[in-house]
Design an enzyme around this catalytic site. Structure first.
Site, PDB file in Angstrom:
ATOM      1  CB  SER A  65      -0.060   1.691   4.588  1.00  0.00           C
ATOM      2  OG  SER A  65       1.216   1.662   4.006  1.00  0.00           O
TER       3      SER A  65
ATOM      4  CG  HIS B 267       6.156   2.791   1.541  1.00  0.00           C
ATOM      5  ND1 HIS B 267       4.794   2.999   1.535  1.00  0.00           N
ATOM      6  CD2 HIS B 267       6.404   2.034   2.629  1.00  0.00           C
ATOM      7  CE1 HIS B 267       4.252   2.375   2.573  1.00  0.00           C
ATOM      8  NE2 HIS B 267       5.198   1.785   3.261  1.00  0.00           N
TER       9      HIS B 267
ATOM     10  CD  GLN C  71       9.754  -0.964  11.720  1.00  0.00           C
ATOM     11  OE1 GLN C  71       8.818  -1.687  11.982  1.00  0.00           O
ATOM     12  NE2 GLN C  71       9.831  -0.301  10.577  1.00  0.00           N
TER      13      GLN C  71
ATOM     14  CG  MET D 156       2.662  10.897   3.363  1.00  0.00           C
ATOM     15  SD  MET D 156       3.028  10.787   1.638  1.00  0.00           S
ATOM     16  CE  MET D 156       2.592  12.439   1.148  1.00  0.00           C
TER      17      MET D 156
ATOM     18  N   GLY E  77      12.337   4.072   7.637  1.00  0.00           N
ATOM     19  CA  GLY E  77      11.826   5.429   7.835  1.00  0.00           C
ATOM     20  C   GLY E  77      11.920   5.882   9.288  1.00  0.00           C
ATOM     21  CD  GLN E  78      12.808  11.352  12.085  1.00  0.00           C
ATOM     22  OE1 GLN E  78      13.478  11.944  11.229  1.00  0.00           O
ATOM     23  NE2 GLN E  78      12.074  11.975  12.980  1.00  0.00           N
ATOM     24  CE  LYS E  79       3.743   7.000  10.228  1.00  0.00           C
ATOM     25  NZ  LYS E  79       3.633   5.589  10.442  1.00  0.00           N
TER      26      LYS E  79
ATOM     27  CB  ALA F  57      -0.967  -0.006   1.182  1.00  0.00           C
ATOM     28  CG  LEU F  58       4.467   0.432  -2.008  1.00  0.00           C
ATOM     29  CD1 LEU F  58       5.468   0.205  -3.145  1.00  0.00           C
ATOM     30  CD2 LEU F  58       5.131   0.171  -0.665  1.00  0.00           C
TER      31      LEU F  58
HETATM   32  P1  AMP Z   1       5.531  -0.158   6.279  1.00  0.00           P
HETATM   33  O1  AMP Z   1       5.102  -0.559   4.909  1.00  0.00           O
HETATM   34  O2  AMP Z   1       4.540   0.692   6.995  1.00  0.00           O
HETATM   35  O3  AMP Z   1       6.031  -1.322   7.096  1.00  0.00           O
HETATM   36  O4  AMP Z   1       6.781   0.790   6.074  1.00  0.00           O
HETATM   37  C1  AMP Z   1       7.916   0.369   5.366  1.00  0.00           C
HETATM   38  C2  AMP Z   1       9.025   1.348   5.596  1.00  0.00           C
HETATM   39  O5  AMP Z   1       8.627   2.641   5.132  1.00  0.00           O
HETATM   40  C3  AMP Z   1       9.378   1.506   7.090  1.00  0.00           C
HETATM   41  O6  AMP Z   1      10.781   1.590   7.222  1.00  0.00           O
HETATM   42  C4  AMP Z   1       8.711   2.803   7.443  1.00  0.00           C
HETATM   43  O7  AMP Z   1       9.324   3.486   8.528  1.00  0.00           O
HETATM   44  C5  AMP Z   1       8.856   3.605   6.151  1.00  0.00           C
HETATM   45  N1  AMP Z   1       7.851   4.667   6.090  1.00  0.00           N
HETATM   46  C6  AMP Z   1       6.520   4.545   6.280  1.00  0.00           C
HETATM   47  N2  AMP Z   1       5.924   5.751   6.206  1.00  0.00           N
HETATM   48  C7  AMP Z   1       6.904   6.648   5.995  1.00  0.00           C
HETATM   49  C8  AMP Z   1       6.939   8.073   5.844  1.00  0.00           C
HETATM   50  N3  AMP Z   1       5.837   8.809   5.905  1.00  0.00           N
HETATM   51  N4  AMP Z   1       8.128   8.671   5.626  1.00  0.00           N
HETATM   52  C9  AMP Z   1       9.272   7.937   5.569  1.00  0.00           C
HETATM   53  N5  AMP Z   1       9.308   6.604   5.698  1.00  0.00           N
HETATM   54  C10 AMP Z   1       8.150   5.960   5.919  1.00  0.00           C
END
Ligand code: AMP
Length: 282
Positions: free
Chosen positions: A189, A37, A156, A187, A150-152, A32-33
């Site tokens: 998913s 991402h 983690q 942002m 991501g720093q988000k 759900a990029l």
């Molecule tokens: P996820 O698909 O949510 O597991 O995220 C995959 C990677 O994308 C993880 O390292 C997250 O921290 C990073 N990520 C998710 N949202 C953001 C964002 N808004 N800005 C930067 N990185 C993100």
């Protein structure tokens, strides 16, 4: 872009690439990029000869089965976005490729101190065990030079940096700043599940974090946290935690000393949708 669904095929292909001395950047995701991402993918394509992204909604990191059931899936759209972003390889495994019945996929044991007890770890028991388990497994298959996160998901990426030190010392972790909507909303998913009004109410999360950041170091932490919570609650959000912590260890702070590197972290529910965010200070 080449798509692999089987772990063995993917690992064999990457072994050939490694023989040619190509550097490999890896971006693990649950799909759900969005632009967050893609910022990770863009950093990787700039810094490596080849970039591989994985999409795998890892069941072992969901402490809430309902959250897993509702997790958005958008594979066709994700493939298009990755292709446009210049991603070279997509690893798209089924569950049995990551957790084969014939092989025990253990949870790596890493000393985490506060990282294992505060904030997300406290509110989502077992979540980080699942994250470490899947990332360790993916790294064994992919063996990248650099890993992009991501720093988000602040806690983690701290935990994964400990995992790398303990189990994958040659892999470099690259943490990419949070990509936000114009409104400031980080942002995610999960934002796909927000209605227009819920989205507006969610903007109070970043407003609260900024409010606290601007009040530091002169205003007392207790007061700032209370006022930050008020900002979110005035939009009807249920604040699960709002904390000021040491940016390295995540030990919670009640006062600030000169030279402290701090992270302000929160998790809040907009009705039944759980969102997290953080900002670094100074
Ligand atoms: P996820 O698909 O949510 O597991 O995220 C995959 C990677 O994308 C993880 O390292 C997250 O921290 C990073 N990520 C998710 N949202 C953001 C964002 N808004 N800005 C930067 N990185 C993100």
């Amino acid at each position: 872009m080449i798509i692999f669904k089987r772990s063995d095929d993917c690992a064999a292909y990457l072994a050939r690439i490694r023989k040619n001395n190509h550097t490999l950047g890896f971006v693990p995701t649950m799909g759900a990029l969005h632009k967050g991402h893609l910022a990770l993918v863009n950093s990787s394509t700039k810094e490596n000869d080849l970039t591989i992204c994985s999409i795998f909604v890892n069941p072992t990191q969901f402490n809430n089965p309902d959250d897993l059931k509702k997790y958005p899936i958008a594979i066709e759209q994700d493939i298009n976005l990755l292709e446009k972003a210049g991603c070279d390889i997509l690893f798209l495994p089924a569950k049995h490729e990551i957790y084969p019945k014939s092989k025990k996929i253990s949870v790596p044991q890493v000393t985490l101190h506060y990282l294992a007890t505060e904030m997300e770890a406290a509110k989502r028991p077992g979540h980080f065990d699942g994250v470490m388990q899947v990332v360790h497994r993916l790294l064994q298959i992919i063996q990248p030079d650099k890993l992009y996160m991501g720093q988000k998901d602040y806690q983690q990426q701290l935990i994964i940096s400990k995992l790398l030190k303990a189990y994958h010392p040659d892999i470099i972790l690259c943490t990419i700043p949070t990509v936000r909507e114009q409104s400031g909303l980080a942002m995610s998913s999960r934002n796909k599940r927000l209605s227009t009004t819920q989205r507006k109410r969610s903007n109070s999360i970043y407003r609260a974090l900024q409010y606290i950041s601007k009040g530091l170091p002169s205003i007392e932490i207790d007061k700032l946290l209370k006022e930050g919570k008020d900002i979110m609650e005035s939009e009807g959000l249920k604040v699960e935690y709002l904390e000021i912590a040491d940016a390295e260890t995540l030990s919670l702070l009640t006062r600030i000393s000169n030279g402290d590197r701090i992270v302000i972290c929160t998790a809040a529910y907009v009705d039944d949708i759980r969102l997290i965010d953080n900002i670094l200070w100074p």
